[in-house]
Motif scaffolding. Sequence first.
Motif, mmCIF file in Angstrom:
data_model
loop_
_atom_site.group_PDB
_atom_site.id
_atom_site.type_symbol
_atom_site.label_atom_id
_atom_site.label_comp_id
_atom_site.label_asym_id
_atom_site.label_seq_id
_atom_site.Cartn_x
_atom_site.Cartn_y
_atom_site.Cartn_z
ATOM 1 N N GLU A 42 -9.383 -0.275 -0.034
ATOM 2 C CA GLU A 42 -9.914 -0.041 0.937
ATOM 3 C C GLU A 42 -9.667 -2.156 1.613
ATOM 4 N N GLU A 43 -9.662 -1.385 2.549
ATOM 5 C CA GLU A 43 -8.786 -2.949 3.397
ATOM 6 C C GLU A 43 -10.275 -3.790 3.796
ATOM 7 N N THR A 44 -11.231 -4.997 2.937
ATOM 8 C CA THR A 44 -12.057 -5.121 2.801
ATOM 9 C C THR A 44 -11.859 -5.898 3.264
ATOM 10 N N LEU A 54 -4.268 -7.435 -1.490
ATOM 11 C CA LEU A 54 -5.027 -6.381 -1.523
ATOM 12 C C LEU A 54 -3.751 -5.316 -2.159
ATOM 13 N N LYS A 55 -3.638 -5.204 -1.386
ATOM 14 C CA LYS A 55 -2.059 -3.957 -1.279
ATOM 15 C C LYS A 55 -1.574 -3.827 -2.416
ATOM 16 N N ALA A 56 -0.720 -4.948 -2.198
ATOM 17 C CA ALA A 56 0.089 -5.075 -2.847
ATOM 18 C C ALA A 56 -0.200 -5.453 -4.438
ATOM 19 N N ASP A 94 -11.256 7.425 11.240
ATOM 20 C CA ASP A 94 -10.126 8.508 10.942
ATOM 21 C C ASP A 94 -8.678 7.849 12.428
ATOM 22 N N LYS A 95 -8.334 7.145 12.343
ATOM 23 C CA LYS A 95 -7.438 6.523 12.307
ATOM 24 C C LYS A 95 -6.816 7.144 13.088
ATOM 25 N N ASN A 96 -7.144 6.515 14.952
ATOM 26 C CA ASN A 96 -6.107 8.138 15.200
ATOM 27 C C ASN A 96 -5.496 6.951 16.538
HETATM 28 MG MG LIG Z 1 -4.365 -0.073 6.032
#
Ligand SMILES: [Mg+2]
Length: 202
Positions: A42-44, A54-56, A94-96
Amino acid sequence: MKTIYVATTNKGKIKEFEQILSALSIKVESLQDHVSNMEDVEETGDTFEENAILKAETYAKRHQVPVLADDSGLEVNALDGEPGVYSARYAGEDKNDQANIDKVLNKLKGVEIDQRQGAFVCVMAYAEPGDKAVLTEGKCHGVITETRQGHDGFGYDPIFQPNGYEQTLAELGAQVKNEISHRRHALNEMVQILSEKVKVEG
Ligand SMILES: [Mg+2]
Ligand SMILES: O=c1[nH]c(=O)c2ncn([C@@H]3O[C@H](COP(=O)(O)OP(=O)(O)OP(=O)(O)O)[C@@H](O)[C@H]3O)c2[nH]1
């Protein structure tokens, strides 16, 4: 050198990571191909840096492998830096890509070409399990075109014309994009850091 796993849910990014890093003679694998259950992080965060860390760090700890991840996006000057960290979800969760492009073009309606500058930003993060991430940053400056042009790439590539070129990234294609992109610049710097690390650690 140990295998590094690229952690992203974005197919367009994976392709670019693989193409750029193979040109730099670094072997990477996609984390999605290595584990059966790569659940999204989750990208908070409010910044590219926070989300890249956060991601890595989360993927490295969760799957106990060295991880490269990026947080990236498009900053448009006339929109006060939007879509920024929300680039993937600008028009909805929905990342369109098509809806995201429409939203940017609508917001820029009537804005003259000399006021349509922006930049792609990429913050790259490398983390080993349990360690703090190392970060690099890359940018690619350009202008937002008035219409979509070209079909290559992903995201906002059809409306982004890099400075010094007469075509969008989607028209220029992968070879040119991967030489000049924000992701390329961030990876160049990261590869330097990682090769120094290998020398020090033996
Ligand atoms: Mg992302
Ligand atoms: O035209 C583009 N060319 C690019 O080169 C590019 N790089 C980033 N972006 C935009 O910014 C979002 C990243 O958001 P993001 O870093 O959170 O990634 P993501 O959610 O797609 O996947 P993940 O890596 O987080 O799993 C993407 O979806 C795109 O909308 C780009 N658009």
